[in-house]
Design a protein around this motif. Structure first.
Motif, PDB file in Angstrom:
ATOM      1  N   PRO A 132      36.880  36.562  36.301  1.00  0.00           N
ATOM      2  CA  PRO A 132      35.501  36.062  36.394  1.00  0.00           C
ATOM      3  C   PRO A 132      34.469  37.145  36.692  1.00  0.00           C
ATOM      4  O   PRO A 132      33.330  37.063  36.227  1.00  0.00           O
ATOM      5  N   LEU A 160      29.547  30.439  31.267  1.00  0.00           N
ATOM      6  CA  LEU A 160      29.725  29.394  32.275  1.00  0.00           C
ATOM      7  C   LEU A 160      30.988  28.574  32.003  1.00  0.00           C
ATOM      8  O   LEU A 160      31.722  28.217  32.935  1.00  0.00           O
ATOM      9  N   LEU A 161      31.240  28.282  30.728  1.00  0.00           N
ATOM     10  CA  LEU A 161      32.441  27.520  30.376  1.00  0.00           C
ATOM     11  C   LEU A 161      33.710  28.315  30.668  1.00  0.00           C
ATOM     12  O   LEU A 161      34.709  27.765  31.140  1.00  0.00           O
ATOM     13  N   ALA A 165      33.990  30.740  32.935  1.00  0.00           N
ATOM     14  CA  ALA A 165      34.120  30.840  34.388  1.00  0.00           C
ATOM     15  C   ALA A 165      34.755  29.581  34.971  1.00  0.00           C
ATOM     16  O   ALA A 165      35.619  29.656  35.859  1.00  0.00           O
ATOM     17  N   GLU A 166      34.336  28.419  34.467  1.00  0.00           N
ATOM     18  CA  GLU A 166      34.914  27.162  34.955  1.00  0.00           C
ATOM     19  C   GLU A 166      36.385  27.066  34.566  1.00  0.00           C
ATOM     20  O   GLU A 166      37.225  26.643  35.379  1.00  0.00           O
ATOM     21  N   ALA A 167      36.722  27.466  33.342  1.00  0.00           N
ATOM     22  CA  ALA A 167      38.125  27.424  32.917  1.00  0.00           C
ATOM     23  C   ALA A 167      38.975  28.377  33.752  1.00  0.00           C
ATOM     24  O   ALA A 167      40.109  28.052  34.135  1.00  0.00           O
ATOM     25  N   ARG A 191      38.284  29.323  36.801  1.00  0.00           N
ATOM     26  CA  ARG A 191      38.367  28.769  38.156  1.00  0.00           C
ATOM     27  C   ARG A 191      39.514  27.769  38.262  1.00  0.00           C
ATOM     28  O   ARG A 191      40.230  27.716  39.268  1.00  0.00           O
ATOM     29  N   GLU A 192      39.717  27.001  37.203  1.00  0.00           N
ATOM     30  CA  GLU A 192      40.767  25.984  37.213  1.00  0.00           C
ATOM     31  C   GLU A 192      42.137  26.545  36.863  1.00  0.00           C
ATOM     32  O   GLU A 192      43.163  26.073  37.382  1.00  0.00           O
ATOM     33  N   HIS A 193      42.167  27.557  35.995  1.00  0.00           N
ATOM     34  CA  HIS A 193      43.464  27.974  35.426  1.00  0.00           C
ATOM     35  C   HIS A 193      43.810  29.436  35.635  1.00  0.00           C
ATOM     36  O   HIS A 193      44.924  29.848  35.323  1.00  0.00           O
ATOM     37  N   ALA A 226      34.203  22.482  26.336  1.00  0.00           N
ATOM     38  CA  ALA A 226      35.447  23.231  26.474  1.00  0.00           C
ATOM     39  C   ALA A 226      36.631  22.520  25.824  1.00  0.00           C
ATOM     40  O   ALA A 226      37.654  23.147  25.543  1.00  0.00           O
ATOM     41  N   ILE A 249      37.955  30.619  26.643  1.00  0.00           N
ATOM     42  CA  ILE A 249      38.100  29.255  27.164  1.00  0.00           C
ATOM     43  C   ILE A 249      39.464  28.699  26.777  1.00  0.00           C
ATOM     44  O   ILE A 249      40.201  28.147  27.605  1.00  0.00           O
ATOM     45  N   ARG A 259      42.715  27.808  29.274  1.00  0.00           N
ATOM     46  CA  ARG A 259      43.186  26.428  29.363  1.00  0.00           C
ATOM     47  C   ARG A 259      44.583  26.226  28.789  1.00  0.00           C
ATOM     48  O   ARG A 259      45.239  25.238  29.112  1.00  0.00           O
TER      49      ARG A 259
END
Length: 366
Positions: free
Chosen positions: A7, A33-34, A36-38, A40-42, A78, A114, A118
């Protein structure tokens, strides 16, 4: 050698991708942003050097398709690129071993990241454009003998479809573009599924790491109160791009922009600060030609990039506004994008421009 993308590096990557996007390719900050969120989760993403990919590996590039102006209001999601990848895997009867960008510029540099975060797939440090282009056939993959078919597409309401036009990638572009318009102007695609050996033969190598280096150079120059445009020129030296020329410094005085046929098309006019000179930039999603006082100074496939003059931040075609103070630079395209075969597909005549291609470093020698 493979490396890990996390990130903390996404801001630099998005900035560099926007520079290489030559005004198009979709907004990289939305993509950032997409990603970064992916992450954060994975977790972070593994990036493979092209030479590390096995010759018999299956590599599936993914991207978004549509006009950048539409994607400002209809934000990409995403889920769609993963759905497109899975639809193509089902059609092929084989799972992908890696993914990669079809273009290293703009938001489409972010879409494979992304998918990688994922799905756990690695991303190959290469692409098929070395910048951003508006049409599917305008890829080095197509230029050097690969076919985009079958292409899988996914919409934001769970729709998926697969197109197979055989070796006719121009026909595929037409059909996929029409369906993209029907899906609201934006969709995710998976295409040009290829072997590792074909990847090494046809791709523009190490463009993700280049985008990261360009974005870092601009940020560090700003922090050290150096000229970010000059720093960008230094960062380009020694790469397969090799040359950067400052084409113009001034302000935006007019923008003509329309969304037509699934593309953002138009022109922008710039005037020097002393009012003695003018620049015109023509674009179709991406900047295609720069003319100073009516004389061509940079032409596609070379890169025309509009930057904020003080910060070096890239400005996309949909973000051009009256009064912006800018530096417009030209960056030489890699040799793989300047062959006669490549120019026939994405040179000036492919866009209806009435100018013969001349390398930017020859038009403006040092």
């Amino acid at each position: 050698m493979s490396w890990t993308l996390g990130p903390s590096e996404l801001d630099d990557l998005a900035r560099g991708a926007a520079i290489l996007g030559t005004g198009g390719g979709g907004d990289p900050w939305i993509g950032r942003l997409l990603v970064a969120e992916a992450m954060r989760e994975h977790g972070p993403v593994t990036v493979l050097d092209p030479e590390e990919v096995a010759d018999d590996a299956l590599v599936v590039p993914v991207a978004n398709m549509g006009a950048p102006t539409v994607m400002i209001e209809k934000l990409p999601g995403a889920d769609e690129p993963v759905a497109a990848l899975r639809a193509l895997e089902r059609f092929l009867g084989r799972e992908a071993d890696a993914t990669m960008p079809i273009e290293c510029g703009g938001g489409n540099s972010m879409i494979p990241l992304i998918v990688a975060a994922r799905t756990g797939l690695p991303v190959v440090d290469a692409d098929g454009m070395g910048r951003a282009f508006p049409e599917l056939q305008m890829e080095t993959f197509h230029v050097y003998g690969l076919t985009a078919s079958p292409l899988a597409m996914a919409g934001d309401h769970g729709e998926t479809c697969v197109f197979d036009t055989g070796r006719d990638t121009v026909r595929l572009e037409d059909l996929a573009r029409r369906v993209t318009v029907g899906l609201g102007g934006g969709a995710a695609i998976a295409e040009f599924a290829m072997s590792g050996s074909d990847l090494k033969r046809t791709a523009v190598p190490r463009t993700l790491s280049l985008a990261l280096a360009l974005g870092r150079a601009v940020r560090e120059a700003r922090a050290e109160h150096r000229d970010p445009v000059a720093a960008l020129g230094e960062a380009v030296k020694g790469t397969i791009y090799g040359h950067l020329r400052v084409l113009f410094r001034g302000k935006v005085t007019d923008v003509e922009r329309r969304t037509e046929g699934g593309f953002a098309q138009g022109r922008a006019a710039f005037t020097s600060m002393d009012g003695t000179s003018g620049l015109e930039v023509r674009f179709q999603n991406e900047h295609l030609a720069a003319l100073v006082d009516g004389e061509v100074v940079c032409l596609v496939p070379d890169l025309v990039c509009v930057l904020e003059v003080d910060t070096g931040e890239p400005i996309t075609t949909e973000a051009l506004r009256y009064g912006q103070r800018v530096a417009v630079v030209g960056i030489a395209a890699p040799a793989i994008m300047r062959t006669p075969e490549a120019l026939a597909v994405f040179g000036p005549q492919a866009f209806g421009l009435p100018f013969p291609f001349r390398p930017v470093e020859r038009i403006l020698p040092v």
